[in-house]
Scaffold this active site. Structure first.
Site, PDB file in Angstrom:
ATOM      1  N   ASP A 276       0.846  -1.191   0.000  1.00 19.24           N
ATOM      2  CA  ASP A 276       0.000   0.000   0.000  1.00 19.24           C
ATOM      3  C   ASP A 276       0.879   1.237   0.000  1.00 19.24           C
ATOM      4  O   ASP A 276       2.066   1.175   0.327  1.00 19.24           O
ATOM      5  CB  ASP A 276      -0.920   0.012   1.240  1.00 19.24           C
ATOM      6  CG  ASP A 276      -1.887   1.184   1.189  1.00 19.24           C
ATOM      7  OD1 ASP A 276      -2.569   1.349   0.162  1.00 19.24           O
ATOM      8  OD2 ASP A 276      -1.942   1.966   2.154  1.00 19.24           O
ATOM      9  N   SER A 277       0.269   2.362  -0.338  1.00 15.19           N
ATOM     10  CA  SER A 277       1.008   3.623  -0.331  1.00 15.19           C
ATOM     11  C   SER A 277       1.362   4.064   1.097  1.00 15.19           C
ATOM     12  O   SER A 277       2.232   4.901   1.267  1.00 15.19           O
ATOM     13  CB  SER A 277       0.160   4.705  -1.007  1.00 15.19           C
ATOM     14  OG  SER A 277      -1.096   4.787  -0.360  1.00 15.19           O
TER      15      SER A 277
ATOM     16  N   CYS B 101      -3.716  -1.066  -2.374  1.00 19.10           N
ATOM     17  CA  CYS B 101      -3.967   0.337  -2.708  1.00 19.10           C
ATOM     18  C   CYS B 101      -4.785   0.414  -4.001  1.00 19.10           C
ATOM     19  O   CYS B 101      -4.380  -0.130  -5.037  1.00 19.10           O
ATOM     20  CB  CYS B 101      -2.610   1.022  -2.882  1.00 19.10           C
ATOM     21  SG  CYS B 101      -2.710   2.740  -3.330  1.00 19.10           S
TER      22      CYS B 101
ATOM     23  N   GLU C 131      -6.140   9.580   8.336  1.00 18.62           N
ATOM     24  CA  GLU C 131      -4.762   9.568   8.858  1.00 18.62           C
ATOM     25  C   GLU C 131      -4.681  10.278  10.213  1.00 18.62           C
ATOM     26  O   GLU C 131      -3.905   9.904  11.081  1.00 18.62           O
ATOM     27  CB  GLU C 131      -3.811  10.264   7.883  1.00 18.62           C
ATOM     28  CG  GLU C 131      -3.694   9.579   6.529  1.00 18.62           C
ATOM     29  CD  GLU C 131      -2.528   8.613   6.451  1.00 18.62           C
ATOM     30  OE1 GLU C 131      -1.576   8.763   7.212  1.00 18.62           O
ATOM     31  OE2 GLU C 131      -2.618   7.687   5.617  1.00 18.62           O
TER      32      GLU C 131
ATOM     33  N   CYS D 199     -10.917   3.048  -1.836  1.00 11.06           N
ATOM     34  CA  CYS D 199      -9.687   3.571  -1.239  1.00 11.06           C
ATOM     35  C   CYS D 199      -9.478   2.848   0.081  1.00 11.06           C
ATOM     36  O   CYS D 199     -10.446   2.612   0.829  1.00 11.06           O
ATOM     37  CB  CYS D 199      -9.825   5.075  -0.995  1.00 11.06           C
ATOM     38  SG  CYS D 199      -8.432   5.790  -0.115  1.00 11.06           S
TER      39      CYS D 199
ATOM     40  N   HIS E 289      -8.432   3.724   2.864  1.00 12.58           N
ATOM     41  CA  HIS E 289      -8.757   4.421   4.113  1.00 12.58           C
ATOM     42  C   HIS E 289     -10.257   4.428   4.430  1.00 12.58           C
ATOM     43  O   HIS E 289     -10.644   4.623   5.580  1.00 12.58           O
ATOM     44  CB  HIS E 289      -8.300   5.881   4.017  1.00 12.58           C
ATOM     45  CG  HIS E 289      -6.820   6.056   4.055  1.00 12.58           C
ATOM     46  ND1 HIS E 289      -5.977   5.474   3.134  1.00 12.58           N
ATOM     47  CD2 HIS E 289      -6.031   6.752   4.915  1.00 12.58           C
ATOM     48  CE1 HIS E 289      -4.739   5.810   3.435  1.00 12.58           C
ATOM     49  NE2 HIS E 289      -4.741   6.579   4.502  1.00 12.58           N
TER      50      HIS E 289
HETATM   51  N1  DGL Z   1      -3.944   3.758  -0.504  1.00 11.76           N
HETATM   52  C1  DGL Z   1      -4.546   4.769  -1.344  1.00 11.76           C
HETATM   53  C2  DGL Z   1      -5.666   4.148  -2.181  1.00 11.76           C
HETATM   54  O1  DGL Z   1      -6.282   3.158  -1.818  1.00 11.76           O
HETATM   55  C3  DGL Z   1      -5.077   5.923  -0.547  1.00 11.76           C
HETATM   56  C4  DGL Z   1      -4.030   6.854  -0.047  1.00 11.76           C
HETATM   57  C5  DGL Z   1      -3.199   7.483  -1.136  1.00 11.76           C
HETATM   58  O2  DGL Z   1      -3.659   8.442  -1.803  1.00 11.76           O
HETATM   59  O3  DGL Z   1      -2.085   7.019  -1.321  1.00 11.76           O
HETATM   60  O4  DGL Z   1      -5.940   4.654  -3.240  1.00 11.76           O
END
Ligand code: DGL
Length: 249
Positions: free
Chosen positions: A7-8, A70, A149, A179, A181
């Site tokens: 993930d990012s 992600c 976050e 997403c 989050h």
């Molecule tokens: N993990 C990213 C996603 O699911 C969300 C956070 C980001 O913008 O990196 O798209």
């Protein structure tokens, strides 16, 4: 089996939570690119480059499978990851669409929310239309990422942000949380849209997909979780303790 989860940042832990609950893997290696999050505001070339760098890191662990938790990576770099990996790579978009197909009818209004990168890729739209969904609304909701976050999951700021994004949109029967989050905002979304609105969560969707499409069976053992981050791994471990109530290496 050993799964790599990419993930990012910390958000992919929502997917890890579902993977732990379903007990598909003996070991989960998680890498969050916390030094370079967010990916959702970046262009395709950058997301592909960062993803291929993460793939090099995962190769050291010889995983059986890589899960791109992600959505922004799944939308922009899945093909490139698959071309360069020596193990299968799965993203979260196709599983999310298949979960929508199980729970919603083609004519029912669906709202897809995600980062700018995910929504502008058109990937959800293409796959949803292929599956016969025709009543679709797409909305990038990038402000939800920093709210999560910061641990701001309910209350007036979340309410105002939802009004900002949703006040003009048709009422959805289902929402795809596109997403990592957004599962943490489930309570706020349900109180905004009402309990009859179905929320599709990437973590649950990928678990159904692993079982149904890839025939992966639960092990009945608690997986061992190893957490890595490109910056502040202690923050990732703290968030994991809070979100997952799970200890890791
Ligand atoms: N993990 C990213 C996603 O699911 C969300 C956070 C980001 O913008 O990196 O798209």
């Amino acid at each position: 089996m050993r799964a790599a989860v990419f993930d990012s940042g910390v958000g992919g832990l929502t997917v890890v939570k579902s993977l732990i609950e379903h007990r598909f893997f003996d070991e989960i290696i998680y890498f969050g690119d916390t030094a370079r999050v967010p990916y959702g505001t970046k262009d395709k070339n950058t997301i592909v480059r960062y993803s291929l760098e993460a793939l090099e890191f995962f190769k050291n662990f010889d995983p059986d499978l890589l899960i791109a938790a992600c959505n922004s990576v799944s939308a922009h770099a899945l093909e490139e990851l698959r071309e360069s990996a020596t193990f299968p790579v799965v993203g979260v978009i196709e599983p999310g669409v298949l979960a929508a197909k199980e729970r919603l009818e083609g004519h029912e209004p669906i709202l897809v929310i995600g980062t700018k990168a995910t929504i502008s890729s058109g990937q959800y739209e293409e796959l949803l239309r292929q599956e016969g969904f025709c009543n679709l609304t797409f909305q990038a909701t990038p402000l939800f990422v920093p709210l999560v976050e910061e641990g701001i999951l309910t209350g007036p700021i979340v309410q105002a942000t939802m009004d900002h994004y949703f006040h003009n949109l048709p009422h959805p029967k289902g929402i795809i949380l596109g997403c990592t989050h957004f599962p943490l905002l489930q309570e706020a979304l349900t109180s905004y849209f009402g309990p009859e609105t179905i929320l599709i969560h990437s973590g649950e969707a990928i678990c159904d997909y692993l079982h149904q499409a890839l025939a992966i069976e639960p092990t009945n053992r608690q997986p061992e979780l190893k957490l890595f981050a490109s910056e502040s791994p202690e923050k990732l471990k703290r968030v994991a303790r809070e979100w997952l109530r799970y200890s890791s290496r």
